[in-house]
Design a protein around this motif. Structure first.
Motif, PDB file in Angstrom:
ATOM      1  N   SER A 155      -2.233  -9.106  10.711  1.00 37.20           N
ATOM      2  CA  SER A 155      -2.987  -9.591  11.944  1.00 37.20           C
ATOM      3  C   SER A 155      -2.234 -10.888  12.436  1.00 37.20           C
ATOM      4  O   SER A 155      -2.112 -11.901  11.563  1.00 37.20           O
ATOM      5  CB  SER A 155      -4.273  -9.592  11.809  1.00 37.20           C
ATOM      6  OG  SER A 155      -5.056 -10.204  12.746  1.00 37.20           O
ATOM      7  N   ASP A 171      -7.215  -6.086   7.583  1.00 41.24           N
ATOM      8  CA  ASP A 171      -8.032  -6.647   8.638  1.00 41.24           C
ATOM      9  C   ASP A 171      -7.438  -5.836  10.073  1.00 41.24           C
ATOM     10  O   ASP A 171      -8.202  -5.691  10.770  1.00 41.24           O
ATOM     11  CB  ASP A 171      -7.807  -8.152   8.910  1.00 41.24           C
ATOM     12  CG  ASP A 171      -8.514  -9.007   8.039  1.00 41.24           C
ATOM     13  OD1 ASP A 171      -9.073  -8.268   6.931  1.00 41.24           O
ATOM     14  OD2 ASP A 171      -8.242 -10.142   7.732  1.00 41.24           O
ATOM     15  N   MET A 176      -6.867  -2.719  10.475  1.00 40.79           N
ATOM     16  CA  MET A 176      -7.722  -1.369  10.296  1.00 40.79           C
ATOM     17  C   MET A 176      -8.920  -1.390  11.196  1.00 40.79           C
ATOM     18  O   MET A 176      -9.283  -0.404  11.464  1.00 40.79           O
ATOM     19  CB  MET A 176      -7.793  -0.758   9.028  1.00 40.79           C
ATOM     20  CG  MET A 176      -6.371  -0.568   8.105  1.00 40.79           C
ATOM     21  SD  MET A 176      -5.014   0.018   9.070  1.00 40.79           S
ATOM     22  CE  MET A 176      -5.529   1.630   9.207  1.00 40.79           C
ATOM     23  N   ALA A 177      -9.521  -2.348  11.408  1.00 43.46           N
ATOM     24  CA  ALA A 177     -10.941  -2.651  11.931  1.00 43.46           C
ATOM     25  C   ALA A 177     -10.887  -2.675  13.531  1.00 43.46           C
ATOM     26  O   ALA A 177     -11.738  -2.761  14.209  1.00 43.46           O
ATOM     27  CB  ALA A 177     -11.708  -3.790  11.517  1.00 43.46           C
ATOM     28  N   LEU A 178      -9.497  -2.867  13.979  1.00 46.14           N
ATOM     29  CA  LEU A 178      -9.143  -3.028  15.332  1.00 46.14           C
ATOM     30  C   LEU A 178      -9.054  -1.641  15.991  1.00 46.14           C
ATOM     31  O   LEU A 178      -8.221  -0.852  15.489  1.00 46.14           O
ATOM     32  CB  LEU A 178      -8.008  -3.928  15.601  1.00 46.14           C
ATOM     33  CG  LEU A 178      -8.288  -5.456  14.859  1.00 46.14           C
ATOM     34  CD1 LEU A 178      -7.042  -6.150  14.747  1.00 46.14           C
ATOM     35  CD2 LEU A 178      -9.452  -6.107  15.449  1.00 46.14           C
TER      36      LEU A 178
END
Length: 160
Positions: free
Chosen positions: A68, A121, A123-125
């Motif tokens: 990220s 991190d 993967m949550a976007l």
């Protein structure tokens, strides 16, 4: 729309091979840093999937960490995850192993297939943007597509 530069066109050809409809976009301004890329495409810096090349200390193989844009990579953690210490790659190694210069390294289409780790991190976007071969070219994709296109392992690589 003007024609893509040769490096961006190479990335577009790789993306076309996946058949998911991704389009490389070249901007007038630089997208070399995560902040510049986010400003150019109008997204949060966290949504920039930056491709960082490291070198396996013993094997010499390329290690691609896709992180990220807001995160720093914990190099010791990456070494533990892959079972080998890593070192920062110099510009010549990056170009030789990827086919691209630092600042434009895409997550796909490398000259030497790297071992790939993806920052958990990301993967949550909902949507990501990644470099596409030049310091001013990017393309949009989902975290799931990033995982599928790269075959990368999703791991905690963020420092701190």
């Amino acid at each position: 729309m003007s024609a893509l530069s040769p490096s961006a066109q190479r990335v577009q050809a790789v993306l076309d091979g996946f058949g998911l409809g991704h389009r490389v976009v070249e901007h007038e301004g630089s997208t070399r840093t995560s902040e510049e890329a986010a400003a150019s495409v109008g997204c949060d810096v966290a949504q920039i999937a930056k491709s960082l090349i490291f070198r396996g200390k013993d094997s010499g193989r390329p290690i691609l960490v896709i992180a990220s844009g807001v995160n720093r990579v914990d190099e010791k953690a990456v070494g533990r995850l892959i079972g080998e210490k890593i070192e920062r790659a110099d510009p010549e190694f990056v170009r030789a192993s990827t086919g691209y210069a630092i600042g434009g390294v895409p997550p796909v289409g490398h000259a030497v297939p790297p071992l790939v780790l993806i920052d958990a991190d990301l993967m949550a976007l909902p949507m990501l943007w990644a470099a596409a071969g030049t310091p001013n070219a990017v393309f949009r994709l989902t975290p799931e597509e990033l995982s599928r296109l790269t075959g990368g392992r999703i791991e905690a690589v963020r420092k701190g």
